[in-house]
Design an enzyme around this catalytic site. Structure first.
Site, PDB file in Angstrom:
ATOM      1  N   ASN A   1       0.817  -1.221   0.000  1.00  0.00           N
ATOM      2  CA  ASN A   1       0.000   0.000   0.000  1.00  0.00           C
ATOM      3  C   ASN A   1       0.849   1.269   0.000  1.00  0.00           C
ATOM      4  O   ASN A   1       0.343   2.364   0.236  1.00  0.00           O
ATOM      5  CB  ASN A   1      -0.989  -0.002   1.177  1.00  0.00           C
ATOM      6  CG  ASN A   1      -0.268  -0.027   2.519  1.00  0.00           C
ATOM      7  OD1 ASN A   1       0.960  -0.202   2.562  1.00  0.00           O
ATOM      8  ND2 ASN A   1      -1.002   0.143   3.601  1.00  0.00           N
TER       9      ASN A   1
ATOM     10  N   GLU B   1      14.040 -20.749  19.343  1.00  0.00           N
ATOM     11  CA  GLU B   1      15.190 -19.852  19.343  1.00  0.00           C
ATOM     12  C   GLU B   1      16.023 -20.235  20.558  1.00  0.00           C
ATOM     13  O   GLU B   1      15.805 -19.747  21.667  1.00  0.00           O
ATOM     14  CB  GLU B   1      14.759 -18.379  19.446  1.00  0.00           C
ATOM     15  CG  GLU B   1      15.941 -17.458  19.200  1.00  0.00           C
ATOM     16  CD  GLU B   1      15.856 -16.100  19.892  1.00  0.00           C
ATOM     17  OE1 GLU B   1      16.726 -15.262  19.624  1.00  0.00           O
ATOM     18  OE2 GLU B   1      14.941 -15.881  20.705  1.00  0.00           O
TER      19      GLU B   1
ATOM     20  N   ASP C   1      10.049 -17.708  20.437  1.00  0.00           N
ATOM     21  CA  ASP C   1      11.005 -16.642  20.738  1.00  0.00           C
ATOM     22  C   ASP C   1      11.590 -16.818  22.148  1.00  0.00           C
ATOM     23  O   ASP C   1      10.856 -17.107  23.100  1.00  0.00           O
ATOM     24  CB  ASP C   1      10.250 -15.300  20.668  1.00  0.00           C
ATOM     25  CG  ASP C   1      11.174 -14.110  20.863  1.00  0.00           C
ATOM     26  OD1 ASP C   1      12.090 -13.945  20.049  1.00  0.00           O
ATOM     27  OD2 ASP C   1      10.967 -13.351  21.838  1.00  0.00           O
TER      28      ASP C   1
HETATM   29  C1  NOJ Z   1      14.595 -12.650  20.020  1.00  0.00           C
HETATM   30  C2  NOJ Z   1      14.169 -11.956  18.770  1.00  0.00           C
HETATM   31  O1  NOJ Z   1      14.696 -12.640  17.658  1.00  0.00           O
HETATM   32  C3  NOJ Z   1      14.648 -10.535  18.880  1.00  0.00           C
HETATM   33  O2  NOJ Z   1      14.506  -9.843  17.668  1.00  0.00           O
HETATM   34  C4  NOJ Z   1      13.881  -9.878  19.999  1.00  0.00           C
HETATM   35  O3  NOJ Z   1      14.361  -8.568  20.180  1.00  0.00           O
HETATM   36  C5  NOJ Z   1      14.031 -10.653  21.306  1.00  0.00           C
HETATM   37  N1  NOJ Z   1      13.900 -12.062  21.144  1.00  0.00           N
HETATM   38  C6  NOJ Z   1      12.979 -10.228  22.293  1.00  0.00           C
HETATM   39  O4  NOJ Z   1      11.732 -10.727  21.928  1.00  0.00           O
END
Ligand code: NOJ
Length: 599
Positions: free
Chosen positions: A85, A323, A262
């Site tokens: 957009n 992660e 995360d």
């Molecule tokens: C890991 C994420 O990949 C990163 O980008 C983020 O700032 C931190 N976790 C906090 O959520």
């Protein structure tokens, strides 16, 4: 988290020394035994359908491997991928419009970094509503359309599940902070001052400053491992667990195929809030004392949560990718779960810490992960980690090196996750002045820590204005040299990084040895060339990766592995100066790649 040039940036937490290793992932084999037999009877080489999952058929192959083990994942940072957009900010419809490109490239699954409503303090990692879409990125209807359109192209969508914390603007936190007696008070981690006006303990935030923020309204502190705008959820509270698990169920019902979890390491804190040990006289990029995150990362409670989350995911045949910033293989193994009942794929982020082109170091790291008993997942860069082009490029042979690194993580046994733009050789564009920085850690840590803007620049689609990302000025400037390194230009150039990626992914999808094959290192004393076989059902695929700037000759040591070869049939070669001299002798150009079938 020092931001030295050439170094991988994040180090979310340090190893927690008190936890013992868990057993390996032996449960996997048993769980699939029946399926394997059924499949083997049904078809020797191909696929067989076993169960009907929410969003379609769940296929398991003759080796008992699931879709996520065959898939190539592609990470998209929605803000920077494609702007439909023309407001300068990428969006879901922009991604939708580029699905054909991803399909052409050979992508099977997209990991979307957070696209939920958020004040964007941490660009989406501060979620204020887990069950909606940030208006800057579109609507829920756009999301549904994206899932459906992706599915038509056999592409799955996984989302980013920000489990450790919410935004301070999330209604849960607003309620929680309203009074000490609010029913949601215990959804977050609140504590009294240790001494007068002093935080409860010495913990520092990974993003700088104390990890506690004082709230004068209720005279208590709340805990935040990341920014103060990201208060940590209290995972010891079953109501939090229930609410968060329901979020995943809700998205599974909408058709998402899993989550990237995360900051898993940081879910729990020591109940006694003991001080972390401080490293003498060492400061981090923000000037805080360096601590060992002994009491606020990798606490054992994480594993119970992951097991339950896995049960929920299994009901929808969904995948969980973690992660996981692990210190060693023992820690990595623990995330698979003792019975293969936690994460399907804890990311091996240790791989990203091999920061030089070293055949010796990559060989060591691959062997460790490959031998860990679970299904490996390989990542080279992402929205927190400097791009490959910068980390490994020598300034002269960068394109060759980009191809070399592609050939590395796309020919290993395991699932690769490709960060958007790596396939065209995008490079970091770090802010030059503090006032240009968007990522708050870059402002706070300047100039030691310049933040993560550099690896989040807009996708480079063509050589036109704003690299074809948007008609408006992008929220963050486009990368350098986009006129040469972009999709349109590279698609037309047979020797481009993009076409090399596309051919590699094609090979990966066509040749079962690249997915199913055993990883077998060869010539293990070679300091310059990383050599291995991927062996499946008597076929041997050879991968030669020259990690040096000099031409190299390799004489394969096959006999010690019981392999014999009369010929090498080239399948993918990165440059004309790499060639087979005989069945077991090869000449490799600087940073050359040679992939062949041995017969
Ligand atoms: C890991 C994420 O990949 C990163 O980008 C983020 O700032 C931190 N976790 C906090 O959520």
């Amino acid at each position: 988290m020092p931001d030295e040039r050439g170094l991988v940036r994040p180090n979310w937490g340090q190893a927690w020394h008190g936890r013992s290793a868990r057993a390996d992932n032996g449960g996997m084999a048993g769980r699939h035994a029946v399926s394997i037999l059924a499949c083997a009877l049904a078809t020797l080489a191909g696929w067989c359908l076993l169960a009907v999952a929410h969003g379609g058929n769940e296929s398991v192959d003759a080796e008992g491997h699931h879709w996520w083990q065959h898939a190539v994942f592609y990470e998209i940072y929605p803000r920077s991928f494609a702007d439909s957009n023309n407001d300068g900010i990428g969006d879901l419809n922009g991604i939708n419009a580029r699905l054909d490109y991803l399909h052409w490239l050979g992508v099977d699954a997209i990991w979307l970094t957070p696209m939920f409503p958020s004040p964007q303090v941490d660009f989406g990692y501060d979620v204020s509503d887990y069950q909606n879409v940030n208006p800057e990125y579109g609507t829920l209807a756009d999301m549904d359309r994206l899932i459906a359109e992706a599915k038509k192209r056999n592409i799955r969508i996984i989302l980013d599940f920000v489990m450790n914390h919410t935004s301070d603007k999330h209604p849960w936190f607003i309620e929680s902070s309203s009074s000490r007696t609010n029913p949601k008070r215990d959804w977050y981690v609140w504590k009294d001052s240790a001494k007068q006006n002093q935080p409860p303990n010495n913990w520092v935030s990974i993003f700088g400053g104390p990890a506690w923020k004082f709230d004068p309204r209720t005279n208590q502190w709340y805990y935040h491992y990341f920014y103060p705008e990201q208060p940590d959820l209290n995972w010891r509270n079953p109501a939090v667990e229930r609410a968060m698990f329901d979020v995943t169920r809700w998205w599974y019902r909408r058709g998402v195929s899993g989550f990237r979890l995360d900051a898993v390491d940081t879910l729990f804190e020591d109940p006694d809030l003991r001080d972390n040990p401080v490293m003498d006289n060492e400061k981090n990029a923000y000037g805080d004392p360096k601590e060992k995150d002994v009491y606020n990362t990798k606490l054992p409670g994480i594993h119970d949560v992951l097991q339950q989350l896995r049960r929920v995911a299994d009901q929808s045949k969904a995948v969980l990718i973690g992660e996981t910033w692990t210190r060693d293989i023992t820690e990595l193994k623990s995330y698979y779960g003792a019975h293969g009942n936690e994460l399907h794929m804890p990311m091996d982020l240790m791989f990203t810490t091999v920061n030089k082109l070293s055949a010796v170091e990559f060989r060591r790291q691959i062997a460790a992960v490959d031998g860990a008993g679970g299904w490996p997942v390989y990542v080279l860069s992402n929205h927190d980690i400097r791009r490959v082009y910068d980390r490994y490029g020598d300034g002269k042979n960068n394109d060759q090196i980009a191809k070399l690194m592609a050939a590395l993580y796309l020919t290993l046994r395991g699932t690769p996750i490709l960060y958007y733009g790596e396939e065209i050789g995008m490079e970091n564009r770090d802010p030059r002045r503090r006032e240009d920085v968007k990522d708050p850690i870059g402002k706070l840590g300047w100039p030691n820590e310049k933040g993560r803007d550099g690896e989040r620049t807009p996708m480079q689609w063509d050589a036109g204005a704003n690299a074809g990302f948007s008609k408006a000025a992008p929220w963050i400037p486009v990368g350098p040299r986009f006129a040469k390194y972009n999709v349109a230009v590279e698609q037309k150039d047979p020797g481009s990084i993009l076409n090399f990626y596309q051919r590699l992914l094609g090979l990966r999808h066509k040749d079962p040895a690249l997915v199913e094959g055993k990883y077998m290192p060869l010539n293990e004393n070679d300091a310059h060339v990383l050599t291995y076989l991927r062996s499946y059902k008597g076929r041997n695929l050879l991968v030669l990766l020259n990690m040096s700037a000099a031409a190299e000759t390799v004489n394969l040591d096959l006999a010690s592995k019981g392999v014999h070869a009369q010929r090498a049939l080239p399948m993918l070669v990165s440059s004309s100066n790499s060639k087979a001299i005989g069945a077991t002798q090869f000449g490799l150009g600087p940073f050359g790649v040679y992939i062949a079938e041995l017969r």
